[in-house]
Design an enzyme around this catalytic site. Structure first.
Site, PDB file in Angstrom:
ATOM      1  N   SER A  16       0.845  -1.196   0.000  1.00 54.31           N
ATOM      2  CA  SER A  16       0.000   0.000   0.000  1.00 54.31           C
ATOM      3  C   SER A  16       0.884   1.251   0.000  1.00 54.31           C
ATOM      4  O   SER A  16       1.727   1.401  -0.869  1.00 54.31           O
ATOM      5  CB  SER A  16      -0.956  -0.044   1.194  1.00 54.31           C
ATOM      6  OG  SER A  16      -2.018   0.856   1.033  1.00 54.31           O
TER       7      SER A  16
ATOM      8  N   ASP B 184      -6.056  -3.393  -2.548  1.00 56.05           N
ATOM      9  CA  ASP B 184      -4.925  -3.111  -1.659  1.00 56.05           C
ATOM     10  C   ASP B 184      -4.203  -4.370  -1.179  1.00 56.05           C
ATOM     11  O   ASP B 184      -4.821  -5.352  -0.765  1.00 56.05           O
ATOM     12  CB  ASP B 184      -5.440  -2.322  -0.453  1.00 56.05           C
ATOM     13  CG  ASP B 184      -4.343  -1.663   0.323  1.00 56.05           C
ATOM     14  OD1 ASP B 184      -3.592  -2.372   1.012  1.00 56.05           O
ATOM     15  OD2 ASP B 184      -4.227  -0.431   0.254  1.00 56.05           O
TER      16      ASP B 184
END
Length: 355
Positions: free
Chosen positions: A49, A198
């Site tokens: 991320s 993600d």
């Protein structure tokens, strides 16, 4: 006479949204004291991320100080709010404000969308990386994401193994968007390889993936490698419930708290396992927010003066502690040899001799 097996040095950067400013502050301070790109101290950089974005930046040898400035300069552009009121006006016109049913349906439509669109993030990343590809990176990376097309975890990598023949052609921008498409916060990201969410859903703390990568792809099958790992967190705040909280939660009651719980639980588990596996060769830099600090940095997308100051102050102090710790010294002293790449513009492998 025996010689000690050379250690592989791995840098693992966790996800955490705007709290990545803490990570970036630590990196900037360490790099300033080390006097050269921090990536040159590591054989592999793993990031998830926002940690993935930072990992890609470090591997491109963008100064850590410059990466830190992205949060301060562009934080509000990245996490720009989608305005319900403005969207109603745009979609229905002013008269619709008084049409209760129309307003209800518009609010319902907006509520099921991500909190932020990804336009701001895309623009900021494009300004940093331009059209550069993974194959142009100077250092090895491993970037987790979730492939929503296959329903499996996917790991974007530099071509540091002969079998890695695809990812090096991908734009850094697309990989960065894929690993940071946090559910409920941002829309999923589509690129030529599929649709992605993600990386925190599969590994917010990517250290275990880094350990596996070294053992499986960076050392011969008959060699047991020695691995040192530096892990930098984001002051992750675990989601928890109070004694009188409702236990019967649907998706509306959970909201973004469900994703926050997933990443904090996964990160704590990984840190526990790596401490046991690597012992003194595992060095973690992170902080637990006090009650007062938690109010400022609780949300992943909380961009405020209080959050910015808290994260930078804590990151600076954490870096100072690390620099003074004898267990950090091996990372400071180490110079990684040039990475071997088997494909792409930085291909430099030596062909095997033939008889």
């Amino acid at each position: 006479m025996t010689t000690e097996t050379p250690a592989f040095h791995v840098l693992a950067l966790s996800g955490g949204g705007y709290r990545g400013l803490y990570t970036a502050t630590v990196l900037a301070e360490l790099e300033s004291k080390m006097g050269r790109p921090i990536a040159s101290h590591f054989d592999l950089i793993c990031g998830t991320s926002i940690g993935g974005i930072l990992a890609l930046g470090l591997a491109a040898e963008i100064p850590a100080k410059q990466l830190k400035e992205l949060f301060i300069k562009d934080g509000k552009r990245i996490f720009a709010e989608r305005s319900i009121f403005r969207r109603i006006i745009k979609n229905l016109g002013f008269r619709a404000i008084f049409a209760e049913r129309s307003i209800f349906h518009q609010i319902k439509k907006i509520r099921v969308r991500a909190k932020h669109d990804s336009k701001g993030l895309r623009v900021v990343l494009a300004e940093q990386f331009g059209p550069k590809t993974i194959g142009e990176l100077k250092h090895r990376v491993l970037i987790p994401a979730v492939n929503c097309t296959t329903g499996k975890g996917q790991f974007f990598k530099t071509p540091h193994h002969r079998s890695f023949e695809h990812d090096y052609q991908m734009r850094i921008l697309d990989v960065a968007l894929a690993t940071s498409a946090a559910p409920t916060y941002f829309p999923m990201s589509r690129n030529d390889s599929g649709v992605f969410a993600d990386g925190g859903l599969v590994g917010n703390a990517p250290g275990l993936f880094g350990l596996h990568e070294v053992k499986t792809f960076l050392t011969p099958p008959d060699v047991i490698p020695k691995v040192r790992m530096l892990s930098i967190g984001t002051m992750t705040i675990g989601t928890s419930v109070l004694g009188n909280d409702c236990l019967d939660k649907g998706i509306i009651r959970w909201g973004s708290g469900l994703f926050d719980l997933i990443i904090s639980a996964q990160e704590s588990s990984v840190n526990y396992m790596l401490r046991h596996s690597l012992k003194h060769d595992y060095f973690q830099i992170d902080d637990t927010a006090t009650h007062a600090q938690a109010k400022a940095v609780m949300e992943l997308d909380q961009v405020s003066d209080a959050a910015t100051t808290t994260l930078m102050d804590m990151g600076l102090e954490a870096a100072k502690r690390a620099l003074g710790d004898p267990l950090f010294q091996p990372f400071r002293d180490y110079s990684a040899p040039n990475a071997v790449f088997y494909h792409g513009p930085n291909k430099n492998d030596v062909p095997e001799a033939t008889c």
